[in-house]
Design a protein around this motif. Structure first.
Motif, mmCIF file in Angstrom:
data_model
loop_
_atom_site.group_PDB
_atom_site.id
_atom_site.type_symbol
_atom_site.label_atom_id
_atom_site.label_comp_id
_atom_site.label_asym_id
_atom_site.label_seq_id
_atom_site.Cartn_x
_atom_site.Cartn_y
_atom_site.Cartn_z
ATOM 1 N N GLU A 1 16.338 68.397 -80.475
ATOM 2 C CA GLU A 1 15.571 68.999 -79.230
ATOM 3 C C GLU A 1 16.307 70.010 -78.721
ATOM 4 O OE1 GLU A 1 12.579 67.646 -78.028
ATOM 5 O OE2 GLU A 1 12.730 66.592 -79.826
ATOM 6 N N GLN B 1 15.920 73.355 -75.430
ATOM 7 C CA GLN B 1 15.477 73.786 -74.084
ATOM 8 C C GLN B 1 15.201 75.650 -74.533
ATOM 9 O OE1 GLN B 1 17.277 72.491 -70.428
ATOM 10 N NE2 GLN B 1 16.649 74.473 -69.494
ATOM 11 N N GLU C 1 15.134 78.558 -72.750
ATOM 12 C CA GLU C 1 15.659 79.183 -71.694
ATOM 13 C C GLU C 1 14.782 80.295 -71.062
ATOM 14 O OE1 GLU C 1 18.494 77.823 -69.958
ATOM 15 O OE2 GLU C 1 18.906 76.508 -71.656
ATOM 16 N N CYS D 1 17.900 79.889 -76.563
ATOM 17 C CA CYS D 1 17.686 78.380 -76.546
ATOM 18 C C CYS D 1 18.942 77.593 -76.572
ATOM 19 C CB CYS D 1 17.027 77.835 -77.850
ATOM 20 S SG CYS D 1 15.270 78.540 -77.974
ATOM 21 N N VAL E 1 19.773 70.390 -76.576
ATOM 22 C CA VAL E 1 19.625 69.383 -75.814
ATOM 23 C C VAL E 1 20.072 67.793 -76.403
ATOM 24 C CG1 VAL E 1 18.068 67.777 -74.158
ATOM 25 C CG2 VAL E 1 17.452 70.294 -74.414
ATOM 26 N N VAL F 1 9.989 74.911 -79.043
ATOM 27 C CA VAL F 1 10.485 73.501 -78.821
ATOM 28 C C VAL F 1 10.037 72.669 -79.824
ATOM 29 C CG1 VAL F 1 10.684 71.445 -77.258
ATOM 30 C CG2 VAL F 1 11.166 73.749 -76.240
#
Length: 134
Positions: free
Chosen positions: A65, A67, A69, A91, A94, A55
């Motif tokens: 940005e 996330q 997973e 990922c 976001v 991140v």
């Protein structure tokens, strides 16, 4: 032998025009392996989890940005000067638009084009797992 631990982001999306799943690949713009293609990411800081690392790295390198997973695999590879441990993390985006701040180029690759770039040696070891995602 020096040991480097990194996290790599397998950023997955569905292309809105083709409806095909794609991953984001970047071309190194610096260092000994300049011009090689890789999944983006970077080195873990002390006391940082692989997920926290990815991140942070994507925020720093691509102004986006994401996330994290889940870790889909951990690759171990011996380069001539160091041993690499790479946590490959699935990922999703976001927010942000994936701006290249450190890389030379980037591409979205689908199942048909995944092997069309000159991947770095360690990154080649994760391609079969990426194909399963696509």
């Amino acid at each position: 032998m020096k040991h480097i631990t990194v996290s790599g982001a397998i950023i997955l999306r569905t292309n809105p025009q083709t409806n095909k799943k794609e991953i984001f690949a970047t071309q190194r713009g610096y260092g000994e392996y300049k011009d090689g293609w890789e999944i983006p990411g970077g080195k873990l800081e002390p006391d940082e989890t692989p997920e926290e690392c990815i991140v942070r790295e994507i925020r720093e390198e691509l102004a986006t940005e994401i996330q994290a997973e889940r870790i889909i695999d951990t690759v171990e590879y011996d380069y001539p000067a160091f041993h690499l441990t790479m946590h490959c993390i699935l990922c999703t985006i976001v927010s942000g638009e994936l701006k290249l701040l450190e890389h030379e180029a980037a591409k979205w690759l689908d199942w048909d084009t995944l092997r069309s770039v000159d991947w770095l040696a360690a990154d080649r070891l994760i391609l079969d797992k990426i194909e399963e995602l696509l």
